[in-house]
Design a protein around this motif. Structure first.
Motif, mmCIF file in Angstrom:
data_model
loop_
_atom_site.group_PDB
_atom_site.id
_atom_site.type_symbol
_atom_site.label_atom_id
_atom_site.label_comp_id
_atom_site.label_asym_id
_atom_site.label_seq_id
_atom_site.Cartn_x
_atom_site.Cartn_y
_atom_site.Cartn_z
ATOM 1 N N THR A 164 0.843 -1.194 0.000
ATOM 2 C CA THR A 164 0.000 0.000 0.000
ATOM 3 C C THR A 164 0.872 1.235 0.000
ATOM 4 O OG1 THR A 164 -0.135 0.014 2.430
ATOM 5 C CG2 THR A 164 -1.889 -1.141 1.233
ATOM 6 N N ALA A 165 0.423 2.261 -0.721
ATOM 7 C CA ALA A 165 1.139 3.536 -0.775
ATOM 8 C C ALA A 165 0.166 4.641 -0.415
ATOM 9 C CB ALA A 165 1.721 3.764 -2.166
ATOM 10 N N ASP A 166 0.469 5.361 0.636
ATOM 11 C CA ASP A 166 -0.397 6.447 1.099
ATOM 12 C C ASP A 166 0.338 7.765 0.978
ATOM 13 O OD1 ASP A 166 -2.514 4.731 1.901
ATOM 14 O OD2 ASP A 166 -1.357 4.210 3.687
ATOM 15 N N GLY A 167 -0.368 8.792 0.515
ATOM 16 C CA GLY A 167 0.206 10.125 0.423
ATOM 17 C C GLY A 167 -0.147 10.944 1.635
ATOM 18 N N GLU A 168 0.564 12.057 1.814
ATOM 19 C CA GLU A 168 0.323 12.946 2.951
ATOM 20 C C GLU A 168 -0.061 14.328 2.444
ATOM 21 O OE1 GLU A 168 3.457 14.560 5.614
ATOM 22 O OE2 GLU A 168 2.626 13.172 7.077
ATOM 23 N N GLY A 169 -1.264 14.405 1.885
ATOM 24 C CA GLY A 169 -1.808 15.692 1.472
ATOM 25 C C GLY A 169 -0.927 16.431 0.495
ATOM 26 N N ASN A 184 4.581 13.754 0.281
ATOM 27 C CA ASN A 184 5.287 12.622 0.886
ATOM 28 C C ASN A 184 4.498 11.331 0.662
ATOM 29 O OD1 ASN A 184 7.162 14.445 1.831
ATOM 30 N ND2 ASN A 184 6.306 14.535 3.895
ATOM 31 N N VAL A 185 5.226 10.236 0.467
ATOM 32 C CA VAL A 185 4.599 8.947 0.222
ATOM 33 C C VAL A 185 5.077 7.943 1.260
ATOM 34 C CG1 VAL A 185 4.371 7.015 -1.386
ATOM 35 C CG2 VAL A 185 4.336 9.357 -2.241
ATOM 36 N N TYR A 186 4.135 7.163 1.816
ATOM 37 C CA TYR A 186 4.447 6.138 2.812
ATOM 38 C C TYR A 186 4.078 4.774 2.234
ATOM 39 C CZ TYR A 186 4.962 10.080 5.951
ATOM 40 O OH TYR A 186 5.382 11.251 6.526
ATOM 41 N N LEU A 187 5.084 3.969 2.040
ATOM 42 C CA LEU A 187 4.914 2.654 1.438
ATOM 43 C C LEU A 187 4.946 1.586 2.529
ATOM 44 C CD1 LEU A 187 4.883 1.305 -1.510
ATOM 45 C CD2 LEU A 187 7.278 0.753 -1.008
ATOM 46 N N THR A 188 3.938 0.723 2.558
ATOM 47 C CA THR A 188 3.896 -0.389 3.509
ATOM 48 C C THR A 188 3.907 -1.698 2.736
ATOM 49 O OG1 THR A 188 2.593 0.936 5.064
ATOM 50 C CG2 THR A 188 2.630 -1.450 5.410
ATOM 51 N N VAL A 189 4.859 -2.566 3.066
ATOM 52 C CA VAL A 189 5.010 -3.847 2.377
ATOM 53 C C VAL A 189 4.766 -4.955 3.397
ATOM 54 C CG1 VAL A 189 6.523 -5.282 0.959
ATOM 55 C CG2 VAL A 189 6.763 -2.784 0.906
#
Length: 393
Positions: A29-34, A38-43
């Motif tokens: 999953t890849a979530d952005g921060e508005g 910034n992008v937060y990738l969870t594997v």
């Protein structure tokens, strides 16, 4: 009116596709921060994952973190986390892919030992001292440093009514060691958290921690270790990059042994800071019926006659083991018509300093400490080098 579709960075889309093709990756999953970009990738990883697949995950994720985001604005950053059961890994600052592969392999081996949780992260904020220990909405304890920023703020306490003690419901956040050198990517400090909660007790938890010593640690040039035992009620922060020694683990377990004897909601947080002005700092929370419903005039006698008081006497001797300076802060149940019962004592250069607010209690603990010192090193007491300061803190 048509809604504008969110722009997906091509780099994010590519790494998403690549990771999903690796055998053993269960989801990405890849979530952005508005507006920051910034992008937060969870594997998320399967429990059965080959070393080759794990190395490939580490390589791809490291390259993702290091590659600028084409579709994002200036200053946008990519963050990543690997998740394997109750274990998480976010330490991608080592300069080479090979270094990250070694760290990820180490994390994977730790997670297979049976810990309740394992976390390896980046310790990326530095202040002087271990950071404050506060109840939610409370003030920092006396003598604590200013709070560190973000998710790395030291959160010692989780509410037990009016008490504040750590729990294992979430990984504790690391405190920042007393470094002053600027942090570079190649010298990024590493944070390792091992939750060794064991239904069999503190001794089994200590043995579990010791089993980790057999795994080859690729190491870090700076960082900290965070160990939790007894459902998170015993926490030890060791502000150094090396795994705590067997003696340090045994010392932490001995604190757990003392707490296990007590009724009520009790917890202890130890910070070992070899380069700090105070080498060992302990914060003890004691919330039980023995200390409840007392006034300022009755609490000292009640404490000295309680099992909590006897536990503190034992803890004094353990704190004194191998440390030239230490501080013990104790918080107990609320007093009638007043705030919580709190006191602190400390030793610097073999001089015991009392809490002026609780002279009878402090005098007793000072005498207990001095007797313990006389047993361990008679000459230090006989010559007066080790003594109790009668002037207070």
């Amino acid at each position: 009116m048509e809604t504008e579709e969110a722009t997906v960075d091509p780099h994010v889309a590519a790494v998403d596709d690549t990771l999903k093709q690796i055998d053993g990756v269960t989801s990405v999953t890849a979530d952005g921060e508005g507006s920051s970009g910034n992008v937060y990738l969870t594997v998320n990883l399967a429990e059965q994952l080959s070393p080759e697949a794990l190395s490939e995950v580490a390589r791809v994720t490291k390259e993702f973190v290091d590659t600028p985001l084409a579709a994002a604005g200036s200053g946008a950053t990519a963050h990543a986390e690997l998740v394997l059961g109750n274990a998480s890994y976010s330490y991608f600052e080592p300069s080479t892919v090979a270094d990250v592969e070694q760290q990820v392999s180490y994390w994977s081996q730790l997670s297979a030992l049976g810990f309740s949780s394992v976390r390896i992260d980046t310790l990326d904020v530095f202040v002087a001292g271990p950071g404050p220990s506060t109840a939610p909405g409370g003030e920092a304890a006396a003598g604590d440093a200013a709070p560190v920023e973000g998710h790395l703020a030291s959160e010692v306490h989780d509410a037990f009514g009016n008490a504040a003690v750590a729990t294992s419901s979430a990984s504790p956040s690391p405190s920042a060691p007393e470094y002053t050198d600027p942090v570079s990517d190649s010298n990024a400090p590493r944070y390792v958290h091992l939750d060794a909660t064991s239904p069999s007790g503190v001794d089994d938890a200590a043995r579990l921690i010791e089993s980790a010593r057999a795994i080859d640690d690729p190491g870090a040039s700076a960082g900290a270790w965070d160990l939790t035992l007894l459902d998170g009620r015993v926490r030890g922060e060791f502000l150094k990059p090396e795994m705590p020694s067997s003696q340090e683990v045994d010392r932490l377990a001995s604190f757990g042994d003392e707490l296990a004897k007590l009724k009520g909601e009790n917890a202890i947080h130890i910070v070992e800071s070899p380069n700090g002005s105070t080498e060992r700092r302990a914060e003890l929370a004691l919330f039980n019926d023995e200390l409840s419903e007392h006034s300022k005039t009755t609490i000292e006698d009640a404490f000295l006659e309680s099992s909590s008081g006897r536990a503190v006497e034992h803890i004094l001797g353990t704190l004194d083991d191998g440390a030239g300076s230490w501080r013990l802060s104790v918080m107990g149940s609320p007093l009638t018509g007043a705030n919580n019962f709190e006191f602190a004592v400390e030793v610097n250069d073999c001089v015991f300093h009392s809490d002026d607010n609780w002279r009878k209690l402090s005098s007793h603990l000072g005498n207990v400490w001095l007797a313990q010192r006389a047993g361990a090193d008679p000459r230090s007491v006989a010559t007066g080098r080790c003594h109790v300061s009668r002037g207070g803190n």
